[in-house]
Design an enzyme around this catalytic site. Structure first.
Site: not given
Ligand code: NDP
Ligand code: 8X3
Length: 256
Positions: A144, A157
């Site tokens: 991120s 985070y």
């Molecule tokens: P979502 O919340 O839509 O997806 C998160 C996913 O992670 C879900 O499928 C969830 O599945 C899974 N997850 C969480 N905890 C666990 C666990 N203990 N075991 C297995 N699976 C798990 O968010 P995003 O798609 O946005 O996030 C995906 C990644 O991208 C993350 O690492 C996030 O930090 C990163 N990210 C997101 C950004 C954004 O602005 N959206 C920007 C930068 C990075 P379930 O709950 O079913 O287990």
């Molecule tokens: C998610 C992006 O800027 O909200 O990883 O932390 S930010």
């Protein structure tokens, strides 16, 4: 170009957001998919969408990356299906809360570090051995911009994603000499369930994050992942930062 047809791709966190969109994108390239997350109904829906898109197969498998036995079962299930993994997408994770460090809660800290850091380590340790002889194999670790530029209310985070970046760089060094490519894909603001999870189900606060701005979509990220994996085997994109045009830094967002 690396052809993904009938190659195996493992995606963690495939029940929503980036992971679900990645399943559809790699499915459209004709890959076999191993899909992990905790919410099985959602995961089964992802598998259905990926098959509709053209996946060679899609296996939804219960996975909690914060549990070593669960990760081992996921890895064993994949190893029963193939001895050659082409792409690993370490995507499971997210943020919990916007507390300052002085207000922080143990359970939020532990969950963030378990998923974004230890989960990535566990899954990598179990699955990368299936990639070591695969030409053009690729590990995509989802970081991120928070791991590059810290912000108030994000200490843990931001720290977790900074750890992801350093772990990815060390892994790149350790795998040099094998065919395995390693990328840290570091997005900025993307509209998924990320903020709903961070604000613990408060939809109004989650929506406020995206007010007046065209955020990235999950499909934007999934297409970027597919592009990374399809580069020729001799091309490794070590780091890729992707942000909405309207976001120059975590707190520099041009809202309409
Ligand atoms: P979502 O919340 O839509 O997806 C998160 C996913 O992670 C879900 O499928 C969830 O599945 C899974 N997850 C969480 N905890 C666990 C666990 N203990 N075991 C297995 N699976 C798990 O968010 P995003 O798609 O946005 O996030 C995906 C990644 O991208 C993350 O690492 C996030 O930090 C990163 N990210 C997101 C950004 C954004 O602005 N959206 C920007 C930068 C990075 P379930 O709950 O079913 O287990
Ligand atoms: C998610 C992006 O800027 O909200 O990883 O932390 S930010």
């Amino acid at each position: 170009m690396t052809d993904l047809k009938n190659k195996w791709v493992a995606i963690t966190g495939a029940s929503s957001g980036f992971g679900r969109a990645a399943a559809v994108a790699f499915g459209s390239a004709g890959a076999h998919l191993m899909l992990g997350a905790r919410r099985m109904e959602r995961l089964e829906e992802t598998a259905r969408l990926a098959l509709e898109a053209g996946a060679a197969s899609a296996c939804p498998f219960s996975l909690d990356v914060s549990s070593t036995p669960s990760v081992e079962e996921f890895g064993n299930a994949l190893a029963q299906r193939t001895s050659e993994l082409q792409v690993l997408i370490n995507n499971a994770g997210g943020a919990l809360g916007v507390d300052t460090l002085l207000e922080g809660k143990d359970e939020d800290w532990e969950t963030m570090l378990q998923t974004n850091v230890l989960g990535l380590l566990r899954v990598s340790r179990r699955l990368i051995p299936l990639m070591l002889r695969v030409e053009g194999a690729l590990v995509i670790n989802v970081g991120s911009i928070a791991g590059r530029i810290p912000y108030e209310g994000g200490s843990v985070y931001c720290g977790a994603k900074a750890a992801e970046l350093q772990i990815t760089k060390a892994l790149r060094l350790e795998l040099c000499g094998t065919p395995v490519r390693v990328t840290s894909l570091d997005p900025g603001m993307a509209e998924t369930e990320f903020s709903l999870v961070r604000y613990k189900g408060d939809a109004a606060k989650a929506q406020e994050v995206y007010r007046g701005v065209k955020a990235l979509t999950a499909e934007d990220i999934a297409q970027t992942m597919l592009w990374l994996a399809e580069r020729p085997a001799h091309v490794c994109i070590d780091e890729l930062v992707i942000k909405p045009t309207a976001q120059a830094a975590p707190y520099k967002v041009a809202r309409k």
